[in-house]
Design a protein around this motif. Structure first.
Motif, PDB file in Angstrom:
ATOM      1  N   PRO A  37       0.824  -1.207   0.000  1.00  0.00           N
ATOM      2  CA  PRO A  37       0.000   0.000   0.000  1.00  0.00           C
ATOM      3  C   PRO A  37       0.860   1.260   0.000  1.00  0.00           C
ATOM      4  O   PRO A  37       1.950   1.266   0.574  1.00  0.00           O
ATOM      5  N   PRO A  38       0.388   2.321  -0.649  1.00  0.00           N
ATOM      6  CA  PRO A  38       1.139   3.572  -0.608  1.00  0.00           C
ATOM      7  C   PRO A  38       1.224   4.107   0.829  1.00  0.00           C
ATOM      8  O   PRO A  38       0.244   4.077   1.557  1.00  0.00           O
ATOM      9  N   GLY A  39       2.405   4.533   1.225  1.00  0.00           N
ATOM     10  CA  GLY A  39       2.590   5.108   2.550  1.00  0.00           C
ATOM     11  C   GLY A  39       2.696   4.092   3.675  1.00  0.00           C
ATOM     12  O   GLY A  39       2.712   4.459   4.839  1.00  0.00           O
ATOM     13  N   HIS A  40       2.743   2.803   3.324  1.00  0.00           N
ATOM     14  CA  HIS A  40       2.824   1.751   4.335  1.00  0.00           C
ATOM     15  C   HIS A  40       3.926   0.760   3.940  1.00  0.00           C
ATOM     16  O   HIS A  40       4.277   0.644   2.765  1.00  0.00           O
ATOM     17  N   ALA A  41       4.427   0.045   4.915  1.00  0.00           N
ATOM     18  CA  ALA A  41       5.425  -0.987   4.648  1.00  0.00           C
ATOM     19  C   ALA A  41       4.747  -2.189   3.980  1.00  0.00           C
ATOM     20  O   ALA A  41       3.578  -2.473   4.256  1.00  0.00           O
ATOM     21  N   ASP A  42       5.475  -2.869   3.093  1.00  0.00           N
ATOM     22  CA  ASP A  42       4.951  -4.103   2.491  1.00  0.00           C
ATOM     23  C   ASP A  42       4.682  -5.130   3.580  1.00  0.00           C
ATOM     24  O   ASP A  42       5.423  -5.220   4.564  1.00  0.00           O
ATOM     25  N   VAL A  43       3.618  -5.899   3.401  1.00  0.00           N
ATOM     26  CA  VAL A  43       3.252  -6.942   4.353  1.00  0.00           C
ATOM     27  C   VAL A  43       3.117  -8.252   3.591  1.00  0.00           C
ATOM     28  O   VAL A  43       2.443  -8.304   2.562  1.00  0.00           O
ATOM     29  N   GLN A  44       3.771  -9.300   4.080  1.00  0.00           N
ATOM     30  CA  GLN A  44       3.666 -10.627   3.466  1.00  0.00           C
ATOM     31  C   GLN A  44       2.831 -11.538   4.360  1.00  0.00           C
ATOM     32  O   GLN A  44       3.028 -11.568   5.574  1.00  0.00           O
ATOM     33  N   VAL A  45       1.905 -12.265   3.713  1.00  0.00           N
ATOM     34  CA  VAL A  45       1.055 -13.208   4.440  1.00  0.00           C
ATOM     35  C   VAL A  45       1.162 -14.563   3.737  1.00  0.00           C
ATOM     36  O   VAL A  45       0.774 -14.690   2.576  1.00  0.00           O
ATOM     37  N   PRO A  46       1.708 -15.590   4.414  1.00  0.00           N
ATOM     38  CA  PRO A  46       1.767 -16.919   3.812  1.00  0.00           C
ATOM     39  C   PRO A  46       0.371 -17.555   3.790  1.00  0.00           C
ATOM     40  O   PRO A  46      -0.390 -17.416   4.744  1.00  0.00           O
ATOM     41  N   VAL A  47       0.062 -18.224   2.689  1.00  0.00           N
ATOM     42  CA  VAL A  47      -1.216 -18.921   2.539  1.00  0.00           C
ATOM     43  C   VAL A  47      -0.896 -20.393   2.319  1.00  0.00           C
ATOM     44  O   VAL A  47      -0.195 -20.749   1.368  1.00  0.00           O
ATOM     45  N   THR A  48      -1.376 -21.235   3.225  1.00  0.00           N
ATOM     46  CA  THR A  48      -1.109 -22.667   3.152  1.00  0.00           C
ATOM     47  C   THR A  48      -2.379 -23.415   2.767  1.00  0.00           C
ATOM     48  O   THR A  48      -3.432 -22.809   2.589  1.00  0.00           O
ATOM     49  N   THR A  49      -2.271 -24.728   2.665  1.00  0.00           N
ATOM     50  CA  THR A  49      -3.437 -25.551   2.386  1.00  0.00           C
ATOM     51  C   THR A  49      -3.661 -26.485   3.559  1.00  0.00           C
ATOM     52  O   THR A  49      -2.725 -26.850   4.268  1.00  0.00           O
ATOM     53  N   LYS A  50      -4.930 -26.830   3.773  1.00  0.00           N
ATOM     54  CA  LYS A  50      -5.269 -27.786   4.830  1.00  0.00           C
ATOM     55  C   LYS A  50      -6.373 -28.693   4.306  1.00  0.00           C
ATOM     56  O   LYS A  50      -7.134 -28.318   3.406  1.00  0.00           O
ATOM     57  N   LEU A  51      -6.459 -29.876   4.877  1.00  0.00           N
ATOM     58  CA  LEU A  51      -7.492 -30.826   4.492  1.00  0.00           C
ATOM     59  C   LEU A  51      -8.837 -30.271   4.904  1.00  0.00           C
ATOM     60  O   LEU A  51      -9.051 -29.911   6.051  1.00  0.00           O
ATOM     61  N   SER A  52      -9.734 -30.174   3.952  1.00  0.00           N
ATOM     62  CA  SER A  52     -11.067 -29.639   4.197  1.00  0.00           C
ATOM     63  C   SER A  52     -11.977 -30.733   4.726  1.00  0.00           C
ATOM     64  O   SER A  52     -11.804 -31.902   4.398  1.00  0.00           O
ATOM     65  N   GLY A  53     -12.969 -30.362   5.518  1.00  0.00           N
ATOM     66  CA  GLY A  53     -13.941 -31.337   5.998  1.00  0.00           C
ATOM     67  C   GLY A  53     -14.673 -31.998   4.853  1.00  0.00           C
ATOM     68  O   GLY A  53     -14.777 -33.226   4.778  1.00  0.00           O
ATOM     69  N   SER A  54     -15.166 -31.210   3.897  1.00  0.00           N
ATOM     70  CA  SER A  54     -15.894 -31.795   2.764  1.00  0.00           C
ATOM     71  C   SER A  54     -14.939 -32.474   1.789  1.00  0.00           C
ATOM     72  O   SER A  54     -15.305 -33.445   1.133  1.00  0.00           O
ATOM     73  N   GLY A  55     -13.713 -31.974   1.694  1.00  0.00           N
ATOM     74  CA  GLY A  55     -12.734 -32.628   0.827  1.00  0.00           C
ATOM     75  C   GLY A  55     -12.342 -33.989   1.365  1.00  0.00           C
ATOM     76  O   GLY A  55     -12.201 -34.963   0.633  1.00  0.00           O
ATOM     77  N   GLY A  56     -12.189 -34.072   2.688  1.00  0.00           N
ATOM     78  CA  GLY A  56     -11.875 -35.352   3.321  1.00  0.00           C
ATOM     79  C   GLY A  56     -13.022 -36.336   3.148  1.00  0.00           C
ATOM     80  O   GLY A  56     -12.807 -37.532   2.944  1.00  0.00           O
ATOM     81  N   ALA A  57     -14.255 -35.830   3.211  1.00  0.00           N
ATOM     82  CA  ALA A  57     -15.420 -36.691   3.023  1.00  0.00           C
ATOM     83  C   ALA A  57     -15.451 -37.235   1.599  1.00  0.00           C
ATOM     84  O   ALA A  57     -15.801 -38.401   1.378  1.00  0.00           O
ATOM     85  N   SER A  58     -15.079 -36.424   0.628  1.00  0.00           N
ATOM     86  CA  SER A  58     -15.025 -36.893  -0.765  1.00  0.00           C
ATOM     87  C   SER A  58     -13.983 -37.988  -0.928  1.00  0.00           C
ATOM     88  O   SER A  58     -14.216 -38.983  -1.609  1.00  0.00           O
ATOM     89  N   MET A  59     -12.822 -37.787  -0.277  1.00  0.00           N
ATOM     90  CA  MET A  59     -11.771 -38.799  -0.348  1.00  0.00           C
ATOM     91  C   MET A  59     -12.258 -40.101   0.284  1.00  0.00           C
ATOM     92  O   MET A  59     -12.073 -41.180  -0.263  1.00  0.00           O
ATOM     93  N   ALA A  60     -12.904 -39.999   1.453  1.00  0.00           N
ATOM     94  CA  ALA A  60     -13.415 -41.195   2.127  1.00  0.00           C
ATOM     95  C   ALA A  60     -14.482 -41.862   1.269  1.00  0.00           C
ATOM     96  O   ALA A  60     -14.534 -43.086   1.166  1.00  0.00           O
ATOM     97  N   GLY A  61     -15.338 -41.049   0.647  1.00  0.00           N
ATOM     98  CA  GLY A  61     -16.373 -41.592  -0.234  1.00  0.00           C
ATOM     99  C   GLY A  61     -15.767 -42.360  -1.394  1.00  0.00           C
ATOM    100  O   GLY A  61     -16.271 -43.411  -1.785  1.00  0.00           O
ATOM    101  N   ASN A  62     -14.671 -41.843  -1.928  1.00  0.00           N
ATOM    102  CA  ASN A  62     -13.973 -42.546  -3.008  1.00  0.00           C
ATOM    103  C   ASN A  62     -13.502 -43.907  -2.533  1.00  0.00           C
ATOM    104  O   ASN A  62     -13.644 -44.912  -3.217  1.00  0.00           O
ATOM    105  N   LEU A  63     -12.909 -43.950  -1.346  1.00  0.00           N
ATOM    106  CA  LEU A  63     -12.360 -45.203  -0.837  1.00  0.00           C
ATOM    107  C   LEU A  63     -13.458 -46.208  -0.520  1.00  0.00           C
ATOM    108  O   LEU A  63     -13.345 -47.386  -0.825  1.00  0.00           O
ATOM    109  N   VAL A  64     -14.565 -45.733   0.102  1.00  0.00           N
ATOM    110  CA  VAL A  64     -15.665 -46.625   0.456  1.00  0.00           C
ATOM    111  C   VAL A  64     -16.315 -47.204  -0.792  1.00  0.00           C
ATOM    112  O   VAL A  64     -16.664 -48.382  -0.841  1.00  0.00           O
ATOM    113  N   ALA A  65     -16.469 -46.386  -1.805  1.00  0.00           N
ATOM    114  CA  ALA A  65     -17.131 -46.829  -3.038  1.00  0.00           C
ATOM    115  C   ALA A  65     -16.184 -47.647  -3.915  1.00  0.00           C
ATOM    116  O   ALA A  65     -16.570 -48.061  -4.995  1.00  0.00           O
ATOM    117  N   GLY A  66     -14.979 -47.857  -3.469  1.00  0.00           N
ATOM    118  CA  GLY A  66     -14.039 -48.657  -4.243  1.00  0.00           C
ATOM    119  C   GLY A  66     -13.287 -47.856  -5.284  1.00  0.00           C
ATOM    120  O   GLY A  66     -12.627 -48.411  -6.153  1.00  0.00           O
TER     121      GLY A  66
END
Length: 141
Positions: free
Chosen positions: A67-96
């Motif tokens: 931003p103008p007049g302010h110091a640069d700020v860095q924010v790391p963005v990571t990934t995490k296992l989602s509740g619905s994403g984990g359910a999709s993975m489990a659904g894949n495994l259960v359904a073969g």
């Protein structure tokens, strides 16, 4: 009967998360105060915040707010296992659908970005030099 077998085979080989969640996610970028330029280590950015970018679910990155007049700020963005994403993975495994689970894992569909929204808290640059060596006036008696 052959049609049912074909459909079941297709379902077993399909990646549920890829179909239901997609391989990208909308990530929102905010700055305090608003109006900062933002760029990511992946390349894309926004000329002014607030803004939203579509980012591959499996990609981790660093967002830099300028931003103008302010110091640069860095924010790391990571990934995490989602509740619905984990359910999709489990659904894949259960359904073969072991292949489908592998595809979901490779595509990153089981993940969400964190934080989302990404907030850059700006620190103003000081334009006046620090007041050093100034003496206080002695109290009058």
């Amino acid at each position: 009967m052959p049609l049912i077998a074909a459909c079941l085979s297709f379902l077993a080989l399909t990646a549920c998360g890829t179909v239901t969640r997609g391989t990208t996610e909308q990530v929102t970028f905010l700055s305090e105060p608003p109006g900062a330029a933002m760029r990511t280590s992946l390349g894309p950015g926004c000329p002014v915040t607030p803004c939203t970018l579509e980012v591959a679910r499996k990609q981790e990155f660093v967002s830099t707010f300028s931003p103008p007049g302010h110091a640069d700020v860095q924010v790391p963005v990571t990934t995490k296992l989602s509740g619905s994403g984990g359910a999709s993975m489990a659904g894949n495994l259960v359904a073969g659908g072991l292949i489908g689970a592998g595809i979901d894992a490779h595509n990153g569909t089981a993940y969400d970005h964190t934080p989302n929204p990404v907030i850059g808290h700006m620190v103003p640059l000081t334009s006046a030099p620090a007041a050093r060596g100034r003496r206080r006036a002695a109290p009058q008696s």
